[in-house]
Write a protein that holds these residues in place. Sequence first.
Motif, PDB file in Angstrom:
ATOM      1  N   TYR A 240       6.337  68.773 -15.210  1.00 34.12           N
ATOM      2  CA  TYR A 240       6.356  68.691 -13.649  1.00 34.12           C
ATOM      3  C   TYR A 240       6.775  70.097 -13.382  1.00 34.12           C
TER       4      TYR A 240
ATOM      5  N   LEU B  16      10.329  70.841 -14.729  1.00 34.24           N
ATOM      6  CA  LEU B  16      11.287  69.802 -15.385  1.00 34.24           C
ATOM      7  C   LEU B  16      10.278  69.070 -16.569  1.00 34.24           C
TER       8      LEU B  16
ATOM      9  N   HIS C  99      23.399  66.169  -8.230  1.00 34.09           N
ATOM     10  CA  HIS C  99      23.182  65.082  -9.103  1.00 34.09           C
ATOM     11  C   HIS C  99      22.958  65.382 -10.410  1.00 34.09           C
TER      12      HIS C  99
ATOM     13  N   GLN D  87      10.346  74.727  -4.484  1.00 36.79           N
ATOM     14  CA  GLN D  87      11.504  74.313  -3.501  1.00 36.79           C
ATOM     15  C   GLN D  87      12.068  75.523  -2.705  1.00 36.79           C
TER      16      GLN D  87
ATOM     17  N   ARG E  55      15.562  67.043  -2.260  1.00 38.29           N
ATOM     18  CA  ARG E  55      15.179  68.397  -2.634  1.00 38.29           C
ATOM     19  C   ARG E  55      13.931  68.517  -1.967  1.00 38.29           C
TER      20      ARG E  55
ATOM     21  N   ASP F 282      10.493  75.160  -9.763  1.00 36.37           N
ATOM     22  CA  ASP F 282      11.370  74.216 -10.532  1.00 36.37           C
ATOM     23  C   ASP F 282      10.417  73.730 -11.600  1.00 36.37           C
TER      24      ASP F 282
ATOM     25  N   VAL G  61      10.731  69.949  -1.593  1.00 31.44           N
ATOM     26  CA  VAL G  61       9.691  70.563  -2.750  1.00 31.44           C
ATOM     27  C   VAL G  61       8.387  70.083  -2.428  1.00 31.44           C
TER      28      VAL G  61
ATOM     29  N   ILE H  85      10.243  65.876 -16.572  1.00 31.92           N
ATOM     30  CA  ILE H  85      10.122  64.307 -16.067  1.00 31.92           C
ATOM     31  C   ILE H  85       8.967  63.620 -16.573  1.00 31.92           C
TER      32      ILE H  85
ATOM     33  N   HIS I 122      24.174  69.221 -10.839  1.00 35.71           N
ATOM     34  CA  HIS I 122      23.618  70.435 -10.599  1.00 35.71           C
ATOM     35  C   HIS I 122      23.412  70.377  -8.974  1.00 35.71           C
TER      36      HIS I 122
ATOM     37  N   HIS J 295      20.673  64.035 -14.005  1.00 30.46           N
ATOM     38  CA  HIS J 295      19.504  62.958 -14.596  1.00 30.46           C
ATOM     39  C   HIS J 295      19.266  63.479 -16.255  1.00 30.46           C
TER      40      HIS J 295
ATOM     41  N   ARG K 218      14.537  76.984 -13.160  1.00 30.84           N
ATOM     42  CA  ARG K 218      14.223  77.179 -12.102  1.00 30.84           C
ATOM     43  C   ARG K 218      13.850  78.695 -12.398  1.00 30.84           C
TER      44      ARG K 218
HETATM   45  C1  1HN Z   1      15.325  68.097  -9.149  1.00 31.47           C
HETATM   46  O1  1HN Z   1      16.593  67.661  -9.638  1.00 31.47           O
HETATM   47  C2  1HN Z   1      15.316  68.950  -8.549  1.00 31.47           C
HETATM   48  O2  1HN Z   1      17.629  69.768  -8.822  1.00 31.47           O
HETATM   49  C3  1HN Z   1      14.259  69.585  -8.254  1.00 31.47           C
HETATM   50  O3  1HN Z   1      16.506  71.140  -7.798  1.00 31.47           O
HETATM   51  C4  1HN Z   1      13.067  68.848  -8.363  1.00 31.47           C
HETATM   52  C5  1HN Z   1      11.975  66.789  -9.231  1.00 31.47           C
HETATM   53  C6  1HN Z   1      12.233  65.785  -9.712  1.00 31.47           C
HETATM   54  C7  1HN Z   1      13.389  65.121 -10.050  1.00 31.47           C
HETATM   55  C8  1HN Z   1      14.726  65.972 -10.129  1.00 31.47           C
HETATM   56  C9  1HN Z   1      16.553  69.884  -8.227  1.00 31.47           C
HETATM   57  C10 1HN Z   1      13.099  67.665  -9.043  1.00 31.47           C
HETATM   58  C11 1HN Z   1      14.453  67.271  -9.265  1.00 31.47           C
END
Ligand code: 1HN
Length: 379
Positions: free
Chosen positions: A109, A182, A124, A113, A88, A180, A90, A184, A165, A126, A132
């Motif tokens: 977080y 998150l 991916h 982006q 990504r 973004d 970012v 995290i 996603h 998680h 967003r």
């Molecule tokens: C993530 O999955 C995205 O999907 C953006 O765009 C930032 C930062 C840390 C972990 C996963 C995305 C992210 C992220």
Amino acid sequence: MSQEEKYLAHDLYKEDILGRANVSDSPELLAYYQELEKYKTGALWTIANKIEPWQPQSASVPVLWRYSDLREHVIKSADLVTPEQAGRRVVYLNNSGGKGMSTAVGLLYSGLQTMQPGESASAHAHSSSALRFIMEGRGAYTIVDGQKMLLEENDFVLTPNGTWHEHGVEPDGSQCIWQDGLDIPLVNTLEASFYKVHPELRQAVTEPVNSSIALWGAPALRPQNVGWDKPYSPLFRYQWGPTYEALQRYASIAEGSPFDDILMHYTNPLTGGHVMPTLGASMQLLRPGFVGKAHRHTGSFIYQVAKGQGYSIINGQRFDWQKRDIFCVPSWAFHEHVNTSQTEDACLFCFNDLPVIQALQLYYEEALHDNGGHQQVGG
Ligand code: 1HN
């Protein structure tokens, strides 16, 4: 007096250490502490005052990230790395108080982006939840569990935990930038992070484009015979147009909050609750000339200016903001918002950890009573 009121009424700055740890070092005690360390133990009274603060002590500080500072650097990243290289692309917001955890505030977080026309980033999933907020550009899309949605400025979009996603920009679009958000740092603090890459790198689009809006996006209407048993909202895209209209309608009949004027939470249309289990979000409208009063509450908050200009005073520091600037309010920080225009609305998008704070019964709130309810700047 309730327990909460008792906490709040306590004179926090009184030099009253009665009942708190107050042990002076002696050679005998120091030797004792060393002895305990050998067994991976310690004496609670040496750390008690630190781990039990009188009131929430955020490791984060109030910060304003000016878009005029960040934009060129975000755009430049597209010349330096591809989405394939970076995963990504970012630029993340780093609150210096966050001590190595890459937090924008508290356990949240955030990053900016960017993607160029024709680019796409692989799919991916998680255990962190993501959202967003679209800042600029045409032709961006996100695919969440086979649902493709098109993204426009000031749209708010969900990528709930566990969903596949991926994002991209259509070939006839323009360079896009979005924020973004998150959870995290929270999920990592709970030591519950999993992450996986889609076996085919790209997922198939299996649903009609924007289908979550077609099904769940109508105000107070629910489709017949459509099931949903996930712990997050079935609506993944909250469009700016209907959101702004709802705020204007609310403003036309309401006095508004002395702190927040006209504020509406994005909700799960099935439950009326927060959009995801760990992340909540809202959009608020400050009417022309609105001067908010100061209050503070628990929870961590990241704001993005969606419209207009004004300033916020956060723990005695004034931050002047305009469209696309981002600022944070750490837990328990006094804050007050002002729309400096006498003719235009100002709108603040916000995401936060309120679902977690509320689920754990940790929400406390108080107004500032001194000085007419306003902070002294620089105080
Ligand atoms: C993530 O999955 C995205 O999907 C953006 O765009 C930032 C930062 C840390 C972990 C996963 C995305 C992210 C992220």
